[in-house]
Design a protein around this motif. Sequence first.
Motif, mmCIF file in Angstrom:
data_model
loop_
_atom_site.group_PDB
_atom_site.id
_atom_site.type_symbol
_atom_site.label_atom_id
_atom_site.label_comp_id
_atom_site.label_asym_id
_atom_site.label_seq_id
_atom_site.Cartn_x
_atom_site.Cartn_y
_atom_site.Cartn_z
ATOM 1 N N PHE A 59 0.822 -0.937 -0.043
ATOM 2 C CA PHE A 59 0.073 -0.142 0.163
ATOM 3 C C PHE A 59 0.590 1.137 0.024
ATOM 4 N N ALA A 90 -4.555 5.320 1.985
ATOM 5 C CA ALA A 90 -4.266 3.724 1.723
ATOM 6 C C ALA A 90 -4.449 3.462 3.015
ATOM 7 N N SER A 162 -0.730 -0.436 -5.600
ATOM 8 C CA SER A 162 -1.558 0.493 -5.489
ATOM 9 C C SER A 162 -1.640 1.444 -7.054
#
Length: 275
Positions: A59, A90, A162
């Motif tokens: 993340f 996140a 991501s």
Amino acid sequence: MTSLALFSLLYFLSVFTLTDSSLSSITTAAPPAASKCTLLNSFQPGFFVQGDYVIGGIFPLHFNLKKPDLNGTYRPPPINCNGHRLYPRAFRWAQAMRLAVEEINQNPALLLNHTLGYKIFDSCGYPLTGQRAVLSMLNGLSEENSSMCTNGSSLLAVIGASGSAQSIVLSRILQPFRIPMISYSSSCACLSDRQKYPTFFRVIPSDDYQVKAIARLLVQFNWTWVGLLRGDNDYGRFAAKGLLRELQETKVCVAYQEMIPLLYTRQGGLRIMKV
């Protein structure tokens, strides 16, 4: 975004080094001595829980990366994220993954007599640190308890990454091990190629839908002269290519294309604005 999407890591350098006796055996053609497997660098996860089976998580908890001086003349120092720029969204994704694992472990009907663990890393939103994270997952937590030299990794899957540029790099590392990667926000249409990325999966639509929607909006509002601005990465390249494809049979003219470079400068930004 669902909890499944959040069930979805930084560059970790590991090499086999040869002892002096091993090097001498190579040059003298004598029987080789036993090699010693060591990890030359380490990177610790932000969140870690042991379990019989382990799921990795990547993340972008921070977006700014402190880049060390890598001149190749000494052992590279650790790559650290800037702790002053936390990305709250996140962070919530990572916490949702932790909660999901806890709920699974507390349900005796899901994993009977087994526990699920996790290793969650901060990628800083950068492919290099994501690469270190994946290799760290595969090798072990540290130099002392690395499983790379003795047995296979207990890693079952990776949740991430991501960005599409990160997922392209990380999925290629995991592919030879047949470890699936499930992304919660990588939407590049290129990742739908099952020949190139057979172990990559995601829980959001690809950019094909976004590109088609943009093309239809331009036609709907009778825009005939537009400029195209994209990023200097696979995400931007494939999106621009798809949009040009969708606009071929329309009256929309793409008058110019500009690219935001990875090494951004103020002069470059002013030039793009002037165009």
